[in-house]
Write a protein that holds these residues in place. Structure first.
Motif: not given
Length: 227
Positions: A61-64, A149-162, A181-184
């Motif tokens: 659902f989130y990816n859609e 659960i929502i927080n976990d999905i958001q964290l899994n989609d976080a950008e890597s830090v450089s 954020n719109h999808a969240i």
């Protein structure tokens, strides 16, 4: 459709009947969109835990919704004169049907593909309703568990830090955050209570586009200032 609109402008006495005609047409269009845009969520059972299936369906659902966000961003990019201000939010909140939503879009500068933008809004809301129907288990969980659960999905989609990013790299990351954020937002809304698509929900989603556009605008401004 043009005949209906013309008839509505002839006399005030015919306005309410024409309004009903437009709403009926909009309802038929919405039903057609729903039938052609069904997403197959995984069914519960077959020895798989409810938690595992729910998480899989939430991620789908989130990816859609991220795809919807990308499509919205493309349309907004094609409408640089979009007047995204308090007047826009007020006008959207006063709209009572889908034609009025389009009128608000166009009067505030979304003149290119305004109908396409409304179609995306309807598709977003239909997907939320389909998800809600397919996942009743979600509403058996307490709110804290849903939030986790929502927080976990958001964290899994976080950008890597450089350590270093070019202006363009940072710009791309900022836009992806707006998209995420719109999808969240869609995740949070559908997780709060069983979802039913309708005109009032469409208005809320249309108003949320204003917030999304603000975020994209900030990314554009930061990119311009970075050079």
């Amino acid at each position: 459709m043009k005949k209906i609109i013309l008839a509505c402008t002839l006399t005030f006495l015919t306005f309410s009947s024409c309004q009903d005609d437009r709403n009926e047409i909009a309802a038929k269009d919405l039903a057609k969109t729903e039938e052609t845009n069904k997403i197959a969520f995984r069914q519960y059972g077959n020895g798989v835990s409810n938690d595992e299936i729910l998480r899989e369906n939430l991620e789908k659902f989130y990816n859609e919704n991220k795809i919807f966000a990308e499509r919205i961003a493309q349309i907004l990019d094609e409408n640089p004169n979009f007047e995204n201000n308090e007047d826009f939010q007020n006008d959207i909140s006063q709209a009572t049907n889908q034609q009025q939503i389009i009128n608000v879009f166009e009067s505030h500068g979304i003149t290119n593909k305004s109908q396409d933008l409304l179609t995306i809004i309807n598709e977003e809301n239909i997907l939320s309703e389909q998800f809600s129907i397919a996942n009743p288990y979600l509403y058996e969980l307490d709110q804290a568990t849903r939030d986790q659960i929502i927080n976990d999905i958001q964290l899994n989609d976080a950008e890597s830090v450089s350590t270093y990013r070019s202006c363009y790299e940072q710009y791309q990351i900022d836009r992806k955050r707006c998209l995420r954020n719109h999808a969240i937002r869609s995740l949070v809304v559908v997780a709060s209570a069983p979802f039913t698509a309708g005109i009032s929900v469409a208005l809320g989603t249309a108003a949320a586009i204003g917030l999304y556009a603000l975020c994209l605008g900030d990314a554009n401004d930061d990119y311009a200032a970075c050079h």
